[in-house]
Design an enzyme around this catalytic site. Structure first.
Site, PDB file in Angstrom:
ATOM      1  N   HIS A 279      46.419  38.566  41.531  1.00  0.00           N
ATOM      2  CA  HIS A 279      45.395  39.607  41.498  1.00  0.00           C
ATOM      3  C   HIS A 279      45.969  40.968  41.114  1.00  0.00           C
ATOM      4  O   HIS A 279      45.496  42.004  41.568  1.00  0.00           O
ATOM      5  CB  HIS A 279      44.613  39.663  42.812  1.00  0.00           C
TER       6      HIS A 279
ATOM      7  N   GLU B   2      43.751  27.784  33.864  1.00  0.00           N
ATOM      8  CA  GLU B   2      43.044  26.805  34.693  1.00  0.00           C
ATOM      9  C   GLU B   2      41.771  26.286  34.028  1.00  0.00           C
ATOM     10  O   GLU B   2      41.439  25.121  34.145  1.00  0.00           O
ATOM     11  CB  GLU B   2      42.708  27.420  36.050  1.00  0.00           C
TER      12      GLU B   2
ATOM     13  N   CYS C  86      42.970  39.684  22.220  1.00  0.00           N
ATOM     14  CA  CYS C  86      43.689  39.716  23.500  1.00  0.00           C
ATOM     15  C   CYS C  86      44.342  41.065  23.784  1.00  0.00           C
ATOM     16  O   CYS C  86      45.006  41.230  24.804  1.00  0.00           O
ATOM     17  CB  CYS C  86      44.702  38.585  23.567  1.00  0.00           C
TER      18      CYS C  86
ATOM     19  N   HIS D 213      45.826  40.938  32.188  1.00  0.00           N
ATOM     20  CA  HIS D 213      46.873  41.358  31.260  1.00  0.00           C
ATOM     21  C   HIS D 213      46.243  41.730  29.932  1.00  0.00           C
ATOM     22  O   HIS D 213      45.028  41.661  29.755  1.00  0.00           O
ATOM     23  CB  HIS D 213      47.938  40.275  31.082  1.00  0.00           C
TER      24      HIS D 213
END
Length: 165
Positions: free
Chosen positions: A86, A154, A42, A15
């Site tokens: 994905h 994660e 970002c 993203h």
């Protein structure tokens, strides 16, 4: 007193948060020009491995002593996760959306289009809405509440939550 059940799903996705500007948002007073990264790192295309946790609650359990068996709500929610897994998640309002779409279509890559900047917070709210629709479509939807959705990187210490406080 309430019962709660939480199920966690894994999602790998790409993203960009095109509208982020650390010089203008909450906490802007902490921004300084000597930071080791630009004001919107970002905005670059990047990816994450996410853990998406869905918490349901109820004041009662069924005859089998469940709020709801997690395998039952896993199936419809997993379809959404599988569509996004994905994929590159892009906001249709992103100025680069037409270019990103062209590149993706050129090589038949996976794209998941949303109507919000796909920040962790935006994704948590989106998944919350998806789960509300799923639970609301059941005959016991009035007895079960979507309590919270948490999106966690994660391998990061970033976590976004959306739901009932």
């Amino acid at each position: 007193m309430t019962y709660q059940i939480t199920k966690t799903f894994k999602l790998d996705m790409g993203h960009r948060t095109w509208n982020q500007d650390m010089r203008k948002g909450r906490g802007k007073e902490f921004y300084s020009d000597d930071m080791p990264y630009p004001y919107n790192k970002c905005a670059n295309l990047h990816g994450h491995s996410l853990l998406v946790s869905v918490t349901l609650s109820s004041k009662t359990v069924d005859r089998q002593n469940f709020v709801m068996d997690t395998d039952l709500f896993k199936a419809p929610f997993q379809k959404i996760i599988d569509q996004m897994d994905h994929s590159f998640i892009v906001d249709r309002n992103d100025p680069l959306y037409p270019d990103i779409r062209k590149i993706v279509e050129k090589d038949n890559l996976r794209l998941y289009v949303v109507d919000f900047s796909p920040s962790f917070e935006g994704l948590a709210k989106y998944f919350y809405g998806c789960m509300k629709d799923i639970i609301g479509s059941t005959e016991h939807g009035e007895e079960i509440e979507v309590r919270e959705v948490t999106v966690t990187g994660e391998h990061m210490t970033v976590e976004a939550r959306y739901g009932i406080s």
